[in-house]
Design a protein around this motif. Structure first.
Motif, PDB file in Angstrom:
ATOM      1  N   MET A  97      48.586  90.036  86.065  1.00  0.00           N
ATOM      2  CA  MET A  97      49.103  89.165  85.319  1.00  0.00           C
ATOM      3  C   MET A  97      49.290  89.258  84.019  1.00  0.00           C
ATOM      4  N   MET A  98      48.131  89.838  83.334  1.00  0.00           N
ATOM      5  CA  MET A  98      48.112  90.054  81.521  1.00  0.00           C
ATOM      6  C   MET A  98      49.242  91.033  81.499  1.00  0.00           C
ATOM      7  N   GLY A  99      49.246  92.120  82.336  1.00  0.00           N
ATOM      8  CA  GLY A  99      50.201  93.161  81.764  1.00  0.00           C
ATOM      9  C   GLY A  99      51.619  92.502  82.097  1.00  0.00           C
ATOM     10  N   LEU A 100      52.066  92.125  83.350  1.00  0.00           N
ATOM     11  CA  LEU A 100      53.376  91.563  83.373  1.00  0.00           C
ATOM     12  C   LEU A 100      53.837  90.392  82.619  1.00  0.00           C
ATOM     13  N   MET A 101      53.016  89.611  82.522  1.00  0.00           N
ATOM     14  CA  MET A 101      53.388  88.337  81.616  1.00  0.00           C
ATOM     15  C   MET A 101      53.020  88.320  80.172  1.00  0.00           C
ATOM     16  N   ALA A 102      52.105  88.937  79.589  1.00  0.00           N
ATOM     17  CA  ALA A 102      51.677  89.236  78.411  1.00  0.00           C
ATOM     18  C   ALA A 102      52.069  90.293  77.485  1.00  0.00           C
ATOM     19  N   ASN A 103      52.039  91.272  78.423  1.00  0.00           N
ATOM     20  CA  ASN A 103      52.483  92.742  77.969  1.00  0.00           C
ATOM     21  C   ASN A 103      51.409  92.980  76.858  1.00  0.00           C
ATOM     22  N   LEU A 104      50.031  92.650  77.203  1.00  0.00           N
ATOM     23  CA  LEU A 104      48.909  93.170  76.327  1.00  0.00           C
ATOM     24  C   LEU A 104      48.050  93.934  77.163  1.00  0.00           C
ATOM     25  N   PRO A 105      47.304  94.881  76.328  1.00  0.00           N
ATOM     26  CA  PRO A 105      46.578  95.929  77.179  1.00  0.00           C
ATOM     27  C   PRO A 105      44.980  95.470  77.359  1.00  0.00           C
ATOM     28  N   ILE A 106      44.923  94.136  77.928  1.00  0.00           N
ATOM     29  CA  ILE A 106      43.641  93.576  78.081  1.00  0.00           C
ATOM     30  C   ILE A 106      43.335  93.531  79.616  1.00  0.00           C
ATOM     31  N   SER A 149      39.079  87.474  79.612  1.00  0.00           N
ATOM     32  CA  SER A 149      39.487  88.802  78.981  1.00  0.00           C
ATOM     33  C   SER A 149      38.408  89.429  78.632  1.00  0.00           C
ATOM     34  N   TYR A 150      38.372  90.908  78.885  1.00  0.00           N
ATOM     35  CA  TYR A 150      36.982  91.745  78.600  1.00  0.00           C
ATOM     36  C   TYR A 150      37.127  92.375  77.372  1.00  0.00           C
ATOM     37  N   ILE A 151      35.939  92.255  76.542  1.00  0.00           N
ATOM     38  CA  ILE A 151      35.966  92.994  75.401  1.00  0.00           C
ATOM     39  C   ILE A 151      35.998  94.614  75.656  1.00  0.00           C
ATOM     40  N   GLU A 152      35.643  95.055  76.686  1.00  0.00           N
ATOM     41  CA  GLU A 152      35.751  96.367  77.065  1.00  0.00           C
ATOM     42  C   GLU A 152      37.181  96.953  76.745  1.00  0.00           C
ATOM     43  N   SER A 153      38.058  96.173  76.549  1.00  0.00           N
ATOM     44  CA  SER A 153      39.464  96.499  76.698  1.00  0.00           C
ATOM     45  C   SER A 153      39.542  97.162  75.435  1.00  0.00           C
ATOM     46  N   GLY A 154      38.680  97.209  74.363  1.00  0.00           N
ATOM     47  CA  GLY A 154      38.761  97.651  73.215  1.00  0.00           C
ATOM     48  C   GLY A 154      38.722  99.123  73.382  1.00  0.00           C
ATOM     49  N   ALA A 155      37.939  99.777  74.290  1.00  0.00           N
ATOM     50  CA  ALA A 155      37.866 101.479  74.718  1.00  0.00           C
ATOM     51  C   ALA A 155      39.196 101.886  75.083  1.00  0.00           C
ATOM     52  N   GLY A 156      40.115 100.950  75.705  1.00  0.00           N
ATOM     53  CA  GLY A 156      41.384 101.554  75.872  1.00  0.00           C
ATOM     54  C   GLY A 156      42.289 101.395  74.694  1.00  0.00           C
ATOM     55  N   VAL A 157      42.162 100.528  73.731  1.00  0.00           N
ATOM     56  CA  VAL A 157      42.831 100.294  72.601  1.00  0.00           C
ATOM     57  C   VAL A 157      42.460 101.545  71.870  1.00  0.00           C
ATOM     58  N   ARG A 158      41.299 101.924  71.626  1.00  0.00           N
ATOM     59  CA  ARG A 158      40.848 102.837  70.755  1.00  0.00           C
ATOM     60  C   ARG A 158      41.298 104.250  71.261  1.00  0.00           C
ATOM     61  N   ALA A 159      41.764 104.244  72.732  1.00  0.00           N
ATOM     62  CA  ALA A 159      42.403 105.548  73.189  1.00  0.00           C
ATOM     63  C   ALA A 159      43.709 105.492  72.984  1.00  0.00           C
ATOM     64  N   GLY A 160      44.301 104.238  72.557  1.00  0.00           N
ATOM     65  CA  GLY A 160      45.937 104.124  72.232  1.00  0.00           C
ATOM     66  C   GLY A 160      46.642 103.395  73.011  1.00  0.00           C
ATOM     67  N   SER A 161      46.029 102.483  73.785  1.00  0.00           N
ATOM     68  CA  SER A 161      46.699 101.686  74.717  1.00  0.00           C
ATOM     69  C   SER A 161      47.496 100.517  73.569  1.00  0.00           C
ATOM     70  N   THR A 212      43.584  91.990  69.908  1.00  0.00           N
ATOM     71  CA  THR A 212      44.857  91.952  69.319  1.00  0.00           C
ATOM     72  C   THR A 212      44.811  92.171  67.796  1.00  0.00           C
ATOM     73  N   THR A 213      43.709  91.978  66.927  1.00  0.00           N
ATOM     74  CA  THR A 213      43.755  92.372  65.688  1.00  0.00           C
ATOM     75  C   THR A 213      43.372  93.772  65.820  1.00  0.00           C
ATOM     76  N   GLU A 214      42.659  94.559  66.637  1.00  0.00           N
ATOM     77  CA  GLU A 214      42.636  95.868  66.862  1.00  0.00           C
ATOM     78  C   GLU A 214      43.748  96.770  66.941  1.00  0.00           C
ATOM     79  N   ILE A 215      44.670  96.051  67.722  1.00  0.00           N
ATOM     80  CA  ILE A 215      45.879  96.548  68.125  1.00  0.00           C
ATOM     81  C   ILE A 215      46.860  96.554  66.652  1.00  0.00           C
ATOM     82  N   GLY A 216      46.567  95.599  65.856  1.00  0.00           N
ATOM     83  CA  GLY A 216      47.428  95.301  64.633  1.00  0.00           C
ATOM     84  C   GLY A 216      48.714  94.629  64.780  1.00  0.00           C
TER      85      GLY A 216
END
Length: 597
Positions: free
Chosen positions: A131-140, A422-434, A383-387
């Motif tokens: 749902m997060m990917g399809l509805m909000a288009n966020l890497p979370i 929402s999981y704060i571990e999503s930051g690992a994916g963001v740091r990898a480029g998500s 989302t701040t980390e993504i910019g």
């Protein structure tokens, strides 16, 4: 690629340069041809257009790598969440003739719901991620929240149902809480409240989440075990072997009078000693160093390398760092691991709702505000980390993101789960480029696979994950560079936000500390200004640096080696300096002369 002078100096049109660049790029990167071709093809396909790959600067390979990093750093939830929720007793009813909550019949029921909760956790997390990917288009990615599940079990229902609220009433409170969240989200009220968070708290939130992640990674349950409990100082240095660990239990009335002492993962190494001699801790440090070194070389698979290497080595039995130790717990893990594929039913935990929610009112309110602040902090931090967050704290599709969080909580309650967040571990994916929701969709796919391959994924040891959490936490600290440390109200509220989150094990409490401090200080300044006391200035005047005049900074600029080279081959330092100061006013020239002297 730097084009030779004999080519680009004689070129009269920009397209010629672009064509040449494309030819060189194609002919010099044959080893990346397949990956580049695949990224280009998928980027132009329906998937790329739907998730806006080109607009967000994303690629298929990077999104998959980020999703893998995110999933691996949060895969521990498949093992930890079922164990915590099973401690509540769930729907199991003790038989006093068989020994009550200590009897074998009750124990078998707990083992069964533990396995069912593995499947339920995977399904709830899968739906939330999709749902997060399809509805909000966020890497979370989403999953049952750590901390919230412990509150649900040990504070609401109680260990093995010894609390004041029934399991069924607690689960019913979860679905009601999700419904209230959804109303706040779709009406925009939820995000309007989030936007009221002061600027320094918004800036410090990513760093606070990073400190929280690092704190998790340094502990034993989800990390490398360097930091452990201490009776006198709360925390201390650990990393002692299993046989040197002294458990810490809650010596409450139930334990003191009835002998029912609630066990925990908390332990200390101070009694027997052996600090920093644990083989698993050193394996975790190895994984941390692998990730850090790979990141230094800009590898997008750094987290996968570190987690994968340590996990693989820890699966060998007979080693000091094996995950399958030679005891009852290790044998049980190994027997479950050997199944490889296993699907457990959900008959015992499905739809455990009730009309009688007496006593669950306090739990409902508590879960509402904690989940609200936790989710707000996580979404804002990631989302701040993504910019993609503006100065007002807005980010694209924020309403959809908050709505997904609420819907996921409601869906998870069908399987008896505590609130999904929402999981704060999503930051690992963001740091990898998500950068897009495709990462969340891939995470959902991984959780789908884990329904069948739960024995494999639940066997990732915590010390394999700890290094990744520590690295992600350190990288998220960069948000503090935007904090206005010369303003005391900003510095104090930001600092408390960062410190309280890990030390109280709650993002919500960190936000409360930061917001409360800021409002009290700024409110006091405003009240005092009404009686003629001016508001404090931002900072003391900074000392004048060498080369600056009293009227202000001079226009002297540093000239590095590259600038000198571009200024002209064979120019001396003195000649470059003359060119740099040709247009300066008289004051600046005097400053230049003074600096040279």
């Amino acid at each position: 690629i730097v084009l030779p002078a004999k080519i680009y100096k004689n070129t009269t049109s920009l397209p010629d340069i672009i064509i040449f660049f494309r030819i060189r790029r194609t002919t010099t990167n044959n080893n990346m041809g397949f990956l580049t071709s695949m990224d280009d093809s998928i980027g132009k396909s329906f998937i790329g257009r739907f998730f806006k790959f080109e607009e967000k600067g994303a690629s298929f390979s990077t999104e998959v790598a980020g999703a893998t990093a995110t999933f691996l750093t949060m895969a521990y939830i498949l093992a930890v969440n079922p164990r915590i929720l099973a401690d509540s007793g769930g729907p199991c009813v003790p038989n006093e003739e068989d020994g009550g909550i200590d009897g074998p019949e009750y124990g078998n029921c707990l083992m069964e719901i533990n396995r069912q909760y593995v499947t339920a956790t995977a399904i709830g997390s899968m739906v939330g991620c999709l749902m997060m990917g399809l509805m909000a288009n966020l890497p979370i990615a989403l999953a049952p929240g750590m901390g919230m599940n412990a509150y649900f079990t040990y504070s609401v229902v109680g260990w093995r149902g010894t609390g004041m609220v029934s399991y069924e009433a607690a689960v019913t409170a979860v679905i009601i809480e999700g419904a209230i969240f959804f109303v706040l989200a779709v009406t925009g009220a939820r995000f309007a409240i989030v936007r009221l968070i002061p600027e320094p708290v918004r800036i410090a939130t990513p760093a606070g989440i990073g400190a929280f992640l690092a704190h998790l990674g340094l502990q034993t349950a989800e990390g490398i075990g360097v930091v452990v409990s201490d009776i006198a100082t709360a925390v201390t240095l650990g990393a002692c072997p299993l046989e040197n660990r002294t458990p810490i239990v809650a010596y409450d009335a139930l334990c003191r009078e009835n002998g029912i002492c609630i066990p925990s993962d908390a332990y200390t190494c101070d009694v027997i000693g052996g600090q920093m001699t644990s083989a698993t801790t050193w394996m975790g440090i190895l994984g941390l160093m692998v990730i850090a070194i790979a990141l230094a070389y800009k590898s997008k698979l750094a987290f996968i390398y570190g987690i994968g290497l340590v996990t693989f080595l820890s699966w060998f039995r007979g080693t000091p760092f094996t995950y399958f130790t030679d005891d009852d717990a290790g044998n049980a893990r190994f027997n479950y691991f050997k199944k490889v594929v296993d699907v457990t039913g959900l008959d015992k935990i499905m739809t455990p709702f009730t009309k009688d929610i007496a006593g669950a009112g306090v739990a409902l309110v508590t879960m509402l505000y904690v989940d609200f602040l936790d989710t707000s902090g996580t979404l804002l931090g990631i989302t701040t980390e993504i910019g993609i967050v503006d100065e007002q704290g807005n980010f694209p599709k924020s309403k959809e993101a908050f709505s997904v969080d609420a819907l996921a909580t409601m869906f998870g309650s069908i399987f008896g789960l505590s609130p999904i967040t929402s999981y704060i571990e999503s930051g690992a994916g963001v740091r990898a480029g998500s950068k897009t929701g495709f990462t969340a969709v891939i995470c959902g796919f991984y959780f789908f696979l884990s329904i069948f391959f739960a024995p494999i994924l639940a066997s990732i040891p915590p010390w394999a994950i700890g290094g990744a959490l520590i690295i992600v936490g350190s990288l998220m600290m960069k948000s503090l560079t935007k904090l206005k440390f010369d303003k005391v109200s900003h510095a104090t509220s930001g600092f408390l936000t960062v410190m309280v989150m890990p030390l109280t094990y709650s993002i919500a409490y960190g936000l409360i500390a930061g917001i409360g401090t800021f409002l009290i200080m700024e409110g006091t300044f405003w009240i005092l200004s009404l009686v003629g006391i001016e508001k404090p200035t931002d900072a003391e005047p900074e000392p004048i640096a060498l080369g600056e005049s009293l009227a202000g900074p001079s226009k002297i600029t540093e000239v590095d080696a590259d600038s000198k080279h571009e200024a002209g081959k064979g120019d001396t330092d003195e000649e470059v300096g003359v060119e740099e100061t040709a247009n300066m006013d008289e004051t600046a020239k005097v400053d230049m002369d003074a600096t040279k002297e």
